[in-house]
Enzyme design. Structure first.
Site, PDB file in Angstrom:
ATOM      1  N   HIS A 140      -9.343   2.051   0.641  1.00 26.07           N
ATOM      2  CA  HIS A 140      -9.283   0.924   1.581  1.00 26.07           C
ATOM      3  C   HIS A 140     -10.377   1.058   2.643  1.00 26.07           C
ATOM      4  CE1 HIS A 140      -7.536  -2.270   3.960  1.00 26.07           C
ATOM      5  NE2 HIS A 140      -6.489  -2.373   3.157  1.00 26.07           N
ATOM      6  N   TYR A 185     -13.536  -0.021   5.051  1.00 23.10           N
ATOM      7  CA  TYR A 185     -14.074  -1.168   5.797  1.00 23.10           C
ATOM      8  C   TYR A 185     -15.559  -0.932   6.056  1.00 23.10           C
ATOM      9  CZ  TYR A 185      -9.305  -2.679   7.094  1.00 23.10           C
ATOM     10  OH  TYR A 185      -8.005  -3.112   7.091  1.00 23.10           O
ATOM     11  N   GLN A 213      -9.795  -6.826  -4.173  1.00 23.24           N
ATOM     12  CA  GLN A 213      -9.287  -7.540  -3.009  1.00 23.24           C
ATOM     13  C   GLN A 213     -10.413  -7.648  -1.991  1.00 23.24           C
ATOM     14  OE1 GLN A 213      -6.165  -8.684  -3.004  1.00 23.24           O
ATOM     15  NE2 GLN A 213      -5.815  -9.369  -0.910  1.00 23.24           N
ATOM     16  N   GLU A 235     -11.791  -3.912  -2.164  1.00 21.19           N
ATOM     17  CA  GLU A 235     -10.894  -2.887  -2.674  1.00 21.19           C
ATOM     18  C   GLU A 235     -10.686  -3.065  -4.183  1.00 21.19           C
ATOM     19  OE1 GLU A 235      -7.243  -3.060  -0.184  1.00 21.19           O
ATOM     20  OE2 GLU A 235      -8.475  -4.459   0.983  1.00 21.19           O
ATOM     21  N   HIS A 263       0.808  -1.225   0.000  1.00 22.87           N
ATOM     22  CA  HIS A 263       0.000   0.000   0.000  1.00 22.87           C
ATOM     23  C   HIS A 263       0.844   1.279   0.000  1.00 22.87           C
ATOM     24  CE1 HIS A 263      -3.529  -2.365   0.195  1.00 22.87           C
ATOM     25  NE2 HIS A 263      -3.567  -2.566   1.492  1.00 22.87           N
TER      26      HIS A 263
END
Length: 342
Positions: A175, A177, A288, A307, A105
């Site tokens: 990214h 969540y 991902q 992602e 990342h």
């Protein structure tokens, strides 16, 4: 539609970090100028009761020490590069390694820790910009990046543009969540989410979570989300790939070609607890799927990530057929769109 700007906190060196919130009658989302970070998403859920569906921190200290890239825009390259090394035009480059012997990342000081500058702000649009210097984390070339968040009637989108003055790898993502049952609903509610991923193949990984180079069929495996399945339904099965990652932490190769708007369907997911559903579309070729197995700032598996990305380690794996090299005179453009029903 409306936008508000507020001081969120101040960095130890005195730099102010601002939070921009874009809202309409159904959706509200906030972005920090540090890391171009998606910091909060709230929906007017069933019965008009607000539901916060994005994991985030409210305390500045937690934001600064976040080990999980919570909501951050990551780059110069998202995901892992094996050994932190690649060869470009006959020259080998060594990047900063921050995931054991690998680069993850963007490295030790990736874009998630950078201050973006405000380029444009309107009621339904926020544009932030960043310049990454030549040699940043070992990458060649100066890179200029613009990210654009746009409020939609039933969600929001993220687009970015990048240009560089030397050939360089450039592959970004957000990214985020999610827990559509509510940001504090916890692991049981997250694992109950029903997920569909528009992918019949995925990339198995080695013990360092680097793709082996294989594109494997999901059929007959716990990675088959071509129809809806609860995230937790098969996460504990006796499967070598699940054991390596401690759950799901794998790239899926998206099936569909891009439509007229340049987007392809990525995933659909729904929380049985709230009935909130989310659909994701993207211009990118992979996603991902991470089930939060190694989360440190929140309880393990209290949120999941989808992602959109180019494949991990693509810069070292030409068989994937993905050119992640951005060359002078080119512009790298990609997009993600999130939409919600409830």
């Amino acid at each position: 539609m409306s936008m508000t700007k507020e001081l969120f906190f101040t960095l130890p060196d005195g730099t102010p970090v601002h939070r921009y919130t874009l809202a309409n009658a159904r959706v509200s989302f906030s972005v920090l100028d540090r890391g171009a970070t998606l910091q909060r998403v709230a929906l007017q859920g069933p019965g008009g009761k607000p539901v916060e569906v994005l994991l985030h921190y409210d305390e500045p200290a937690a934001v600064l020490t976040c080990p999980d890239y919570l909501g951050a825009f990551v780059g110069r390259v998202a995901n892992r590069i094996a050994g932190g090394r690649f060869t470009l035009d006959g020259k080998e480059y060594q990047l900063a390694c921050n995931d054991g012997a690998n680069h993850l990342h963007g490295g030790v000081d990736g874009f998630d820790k950078r201050m973006f500058r405000l380029a444009r702000a309107e009621d339904d649009l926020l544009e932030l910009a960043l310049t990454s210097p030549d040699g940043d984390q070992g990458y060649p070339g100066k890179l200029d990046l613009t990210v654009r968040w746009t409020l939609l009637e039933d969600g929001f989108s993220l687009e970015w543009e990048a240009a560089a003055d030397k050939p360089t790898p450039a592959a970004f993502t957000c990214h985020a969540y999610w827990n559509l049952a509510g940001r504090d609903a916890g692991p049981d509610a997250m694992l109950a989410h029903r997920l569909r991923i528009f992918a019949h193949r995925y990339t198995p990984v080695d013990e360092d979570l680097i793709p082996t180079g294989e594109l494997a069929k999901v059929e007959g495996t716990p990675f088959d989300f071509t129809d809806f399945h609860p995230i937790g339904e098969r996460i504990g099965q006796d499967c070598p790939q699940l054991a390596l990652a401690g759950g799901y932490d794998h790239n899926f190769a998206l099936d569909e070609a891009a439509g007229p708007d340049g987007l392809r369907p990525l995933a659909q997911v729904m929380s049985p607890a709230t009935g909130v559903a989310m659909s994701i579309d993207t211009t990118l070729p992979g996603v991902q799927f991470y089930s939060g197995n190694g989360m440190q700032g929140h309880p393990r598996r209290s949120g999941f990530c989808l992602e959109p990305q180019t494949f991990p380690d693509a810069v070292n794996q030409p068989a994937f057929g993905q050119d992640v090299i951005l060359r002078p005179g080119e512009t790298r453009r990609d997009a993600i769109r999130w939409r919600f029903t409830f």
